[in-house]
Design a protein around this motif. Structure first.
Motif: not given
Length: 410
Positions: A24, A27-28, A42, A45, A49, A97, A99, A126, A131, A134-135
């Protein structure tokens, strides 16, 4: 006694959440701002992902929306699928995806795109929106893959672009060009909730934003009797907006407040001096409409009220719609997805959950409008869009367990 598939999955979620946090954080660090916010979308990212999900799912497909404003030329919408046992309905878990921008950097205690873990909280722009979702989806997928568990029905993880700036390149594009949903699918959008984790969003109000222009007659401030003060007329309109509640008296106790709202918001500069009475005044109104109302009906009533107030004083007025989204039908409280999420919350958190409506807009509104019952659920501290946004790791783990119950439970 051999543990159930659900217990096995929950144990794996507890065991695997630390490496999931590392992913995570990765990704952030990748910014995903839309061009309206000065970003390139996006794409980067989504590629990161996709690499993470590839070993965990049976297939990944992309529905890319063309967008000439970004370097990649595309806004990505990813679908990652795990094939199920065929003993239950297909389930969609939907996150976004992109922010919002970080805002003033001096308001942040840590760099907004350098995730910082402190006291069980992960700080970053985000981190909570979206996220945390997403996490939790990544953690769920890893737990299923590690324990070789199959969901009852096909499980589809959907990662959408452009949620923060209108959804034209995200869920709206997907529904218009490659609608993958079926009426009997279960759809959960992890993108809203409360700190207790006991609310499930089944309805969202519609939005109508309007620009009001009031016209009078501008004169010198020392001779107000010779003119018609448009600013004063505008203030009278603002006070009169309360009358609209008598024209739209219906209540829906899913919402707080339970009625439609009509709020004066933006004020436009009239660029006149202190000693001049303005001949024109402009301001904005934001209306949140209950399901069952329409933007056209609402605009008609607002326009009639504004013109009645202004014309009675000898002025004129116009009301222009600036942005609108019709309120989508609510997901019924007894819909299978609503009942399944409520059962999952009870089993994971040990508390009863209740159904609510909210005044904001999520991806679920577009899905409901297209005829697909959807619910919104997460356990969040509600730090989205703020400086020092964070997600609480315990909430991420809890969400993963709730979603595991949705896809594995009876």
């Amino acid at each position: 006694m051999k543990p159930s598939p659900l217990d096995t999955c929950w144990q794996a979620i507890d065991r695997l959440h630390i490496p999931a946090i590392d992913s995570l954080c990765e990704l952030l660090r990748v910014q995903a701002l839309g061009p309206e916010n000065g970003g390139q979308g996006e794409w980067e990212k989504s590629q990161c992902l996709q690499t993470m999900f590839a070993p965990l799912v049976d297939n990944i497909t992309a529905v890319n929306a063309p967008d000439a404003r970004v370097t990649s030329g595309q806004r990505p919408n990813l679908i990652a699928t795990i094939r199920g046992q065929g003993t239950g309905p297909r389930c969609w878990l939907v996150a976004h995806l992109d922010t919002v921008a970080p805002g003033p950097l001096d308001a942040w205690h840590t760099p907004p795109f350098e995730p910082t873990l402190r006291d069980g909280k992960l700080f970053a722009r985000g981190a909570e929106d979206n996220h945390q979702a997403i996490g939790s989806l990544l953690l769920l997928a890893r737990a299923l893959q590690t324990e070789q568990l199959k969901p009852r029905g096909d499980l589809c993880f959907l990662f959408i672009a452009d949620e923060e700036t209108g959804s034209n390149f995200g869920i709206k594009y997907l529904l218009a060009h490659a609608d993958p949903f079926r009426a009997d699918d279960l759809v959960v959008v992890p993108d809203g909730g409360n700190a207790e984790g006991n609310v499930i969003d089944v309805a969202e109000k519609g939005i109508l934003q309007m620009r009001v222009t009031v016209r009078g007659k501008g004169v010198h401030a020392s001779t107000p009797h010779q003119g018609l003060n448009a600013h004063r007329l505008g203030a009278q309109v603002v006070c009169a907006l309360e009358q609209l509640h008598t024209q739209f008296p219906r209540r829906d106790d899913h919402f707080e407040p339970p009625t439609a709202t009509f709020e004066p918001t933006k004020t436009f500069s009239n660029d006149v001096s202190y000693n001049a009475i303005p001949g024109e005044h402009r301001f904005g109104i934001d209306s949140r409409m209950l399901p069952g109302m329409t933007a056209a009906e609402t605009l008609r009533h607002v326009t009639a009220l504004v013109q009645s107030v202004v014309q009675s004083a000898g002025g004129t007025a116009t009301v222009e719609p600036v942005q609108s989204m019709e309120p989508a039908p609510a997901t019924p409280d007894n819909a299978p997805v609503a009942q399944r999420v409520r059962t999952a919350v009870q089993q994971v958190l040990g508390i009863p959950a209740h159904f609510i409506g909210v005044g904001g807009i999520t991806i679920a509104s577009y899905l409901r409008a297209a005829g697909y019952p959807a619910v919104v659920y997460t356990k969040v501290d509600d730090t989205l869009h703020t400086p020092n946004e964070y997600c609480r790791i315990a909430n991420l783990v809890s969400d993963a367990k709730v979603l595991a119950h949705v896809v594995l439970g009876e």
